[in-house]
Design an enzyme around this catalytic site. Structure first.
Site, mmCIF file in Angstrom:
data_model
loop_
_atom_site.group_PDB
_atom_site.id
_atom_site.type_symbol
_atom_site.label_atom_id
_atom_site.label_comp_id
_atom_site.label_asym_id
_atom_site.label_seq_id
_atom_site.Cartn_x
_atom_site.Cartn_y
_atom_site.Cartn_z
ATOM 1 C CB VAL A 1 -3.524 -5.063 -3.592
ATOM 2 C CG1 VAL A 1 -3.287 -6.033 -2.493
ATOM 3 C CG2 VAL A 1 -4.936 -4.427 -3.353
ATOM 4 C CB SER A 2 -0.992 -2.870 -7.941
ATOM 5 O OG SER A 2 0.206 -3.076 -7.376
ATOM 6 C CB THR A 3 -5.458 -3.695 -9.683
ATOM 7 O OG1 THR A 3 -5.481 -5.174 -9.305
ATOM 8 C CG2 THR A 3 -4.244 -3.152 -10.541
#
Length: 518
Positions: A10-12
């Protein structure tokens, strides 16, 4: 039976607390269970896919290199979980193949041994990259528009703190005591007496805790005077807009600091703030044998320390600090106004102050002329651009340079206009100043080390020499010459001749020996 490592991304960091990581892992485990694939490791990443410099991905590569041929597959749900950079993705696929590992997206399966599938791979990899680029452009456009409207974007600079309103809109406001320290820093740099590095050290002692690079970048930041810098684009020049936040300093003070840092303003020699109390003249005295300045230090005797001024080189110059300090005090007493001069001083200052308004008007007219000339240069450049006799980039350069000049001139014009409307009881102030100057030797004797160095730097911009028990001072500061009546004009006036001195420098009052006036 094949062995696979699972990669969940996931990005964050916030997304790791949601459902996406668990959902991805469940899909991958179900895929392996249906095909009798053994799961060896599961790696969960919360990092961008714009590059492969990711913490968990580095761990994967270390394990794959150490345990070569023990993993057959590296599985992820979609290709955008693997990478959002097409060129980097192709390179990483080749690296994995050399390690005997086949990367595969279970929801976008591709047999890369079939040449036509490489076209589909390009689509899967390019689409997320295009999405990233478009999102980046939209974000930059939004940030630029917010800056144009006066909002400060990003982490607040020293002296400010990021906050948010109830509706979510963010803003910056003062953070104490950093704000007061930064205000003090700008004032000290504008004063021009101490070096920037010494001011930074003093600021850190007060609790600012700033490194050298950040310190100099802060001095260049227009946010402190209430402005927001909007960067240049292909269609628009770089410019400043009025910010929505409260300025920490005035625009006049900010531009004065810029002039000093750019060398456009002649300032006093930069001096160190901190110095031992027995060495107030350190770095003010020239060596008699080499171009260096005398420093100072203490050497330990049998029972006590002995303090000396000495040269940094091997020339051997060395004097007892007590002798040099006493010689300077003797020299300082020679500058005291002689009998009858205080009255003449007050009368001359009053006359100069009366004539000063004419000088201020002349300066105002000159500033208006310079502003008009700069505007004409921009207009002429615009006409040449319309006639196709000037390139667009050359026009932008001319407009930017003259726009900066106009801003500075307008700031100075505002200062002059304020001076026009300011009236003070000049005779009273002059009397207070001359009373202090008549006892400057006593004031110096009881002052702190910092105050002594400030006074010496103000009075003697040129360095002193010491030889045979006598301290010889260089040329006095111009304002000091006028105050101590060393110039020919005031000597002639004492003899009854008409003075040719029309105005005195209106900035000559910042001596620190009389009350501050507006």
């Amino acid at each position: 039976m094949q062995v696979a490592d699972l990669y969940v991304r996931v990005s964050t960091d916030e997304q790791t607390k949601g459902y996406s990581p668990r959902s991805q892992e469940a899909v991958l485990r179900q895929y392996c269970q249906l095909r009798n694939i053994t799961v060896r490791h599961v790696f969960v990443e919360d990092y961008t896919a714009k590059h492969f410099n990711r913490p968990e991905w580095r761990k994967i590569m270390v394990i794959l290199r150490k345990q070569r041929n023990k993993t057959d597959l590296l599985l992820f749900t979609k290709w955008d979980r693997f990478s959002r950079n097409t060129s980097d993705a192709y390179q990483m696929i080749d690296v994995l193949k050399k390690l005997g590992v086949e990367p595969q997206a279970v929801e976008q399966p591709l047999d890369l041994t079939i040449p036509e599938n490489k076209m589909m791979l390009a689509i899967y990899l390019t689409a997320p990259e295009i999405e990233n680029d478009r999102r980046g452009l939209n974000t930059k456009a939004g940030i630029r528009q917010a800056k144009k409207e006066g909002r400060y974007m990003g982490k607040a600079p020293r002296g400010y703190i990021n906050k948010a309103y109830e509706d979510g809109r963010r803003y910056i406001t003062f953070k104490e005591p950093e704000a007061s320290i930064m205000r003090w820093v700008f004032n000290e740099v504008a004063e021009g007496l101490y070096s920037s590095e010494s001011i930074m050290k003093q600021a850190n002692e007060r609790g600012l805790n700033i490194d050298k690079n950040t310190f100099y970048l802060s001095l260049r930041n227009p946010v402190y005077c209430g402005k927001i810098r909007v960067a240049a684009t292909n269609d628009e020049l770089a410019h400043l807009v009025q910010g929505l936040h409260e300025p920490l300093i005035s625009e006049a003070l900010f531009y004065k600091v810029q002039d000093i840092m750019d060398g456009r303003s002649k300032i006093l020699k930069g001096l160190a703030i901190a110095t031992p109390k027995d060495l107030p003249l350190r770095n003010f005295i020239k060596c008699n044998r080499c171009p260096r300045m005398l420093t100072g230090s203490a050497s330990k005797g049998r029972n006590t320390y002995r303090v000396y001024y000495h040269c940094r080189s091997s020339c051997g110059i060395r004097y007892k600090a007590k002798d040099v300090n006493n010689a300077f005090m003797d020299e300082l007493t020679t500058l005291l106004p002689r009998a009858g001069y205080p009255e003449l001083f007050v009368a001359s200052i009053a006359e100069a102050y009366t004539n000063q308004h004419r000088a201020i008007k002349e300066e105002s007219d000159e500033l208006i002329r310079q502003i008009g000339e700069a505007n004409r240069k921009i207009d002429n450049a615009r006409e040449l651009l319309l006639l196709h006799e000037l390139e667009a980039n050359e026009y932008r350069k001319i407009k930017e340079e003259n726009g900066s000049t106009i801003a500075r001139l307008e700031m100075r014009l505002n200062e002059v206009n304020v001076q026009k409307s300011t009236h003070v009881n000049i005779k009273k102030l002059a009397q207070m100043a001359i009373n202090a100057l008549c006892e400057v030797d006593k004031l110096y004797d009881i002052a702190s080390t910092e105050a002594k160095r400030y006074l010496v730097g103000i009075l003697f911009p040129e360095k002193m020499t010491y030889a045979e028990g006598v301290c010889r001072t260089g040329k006095l500061n111009r304002a000091a010459e006028l105050i101590y009546l060393e110039n020919k004009e005031l000597r002639a006036k004492k003899m009854g001749q008409k003075s040719r001195l029309k105005t005195l420098p209106h900035k000559g009052w910042n001596m620190g020996l009389e009350p501050t006036t507006s």
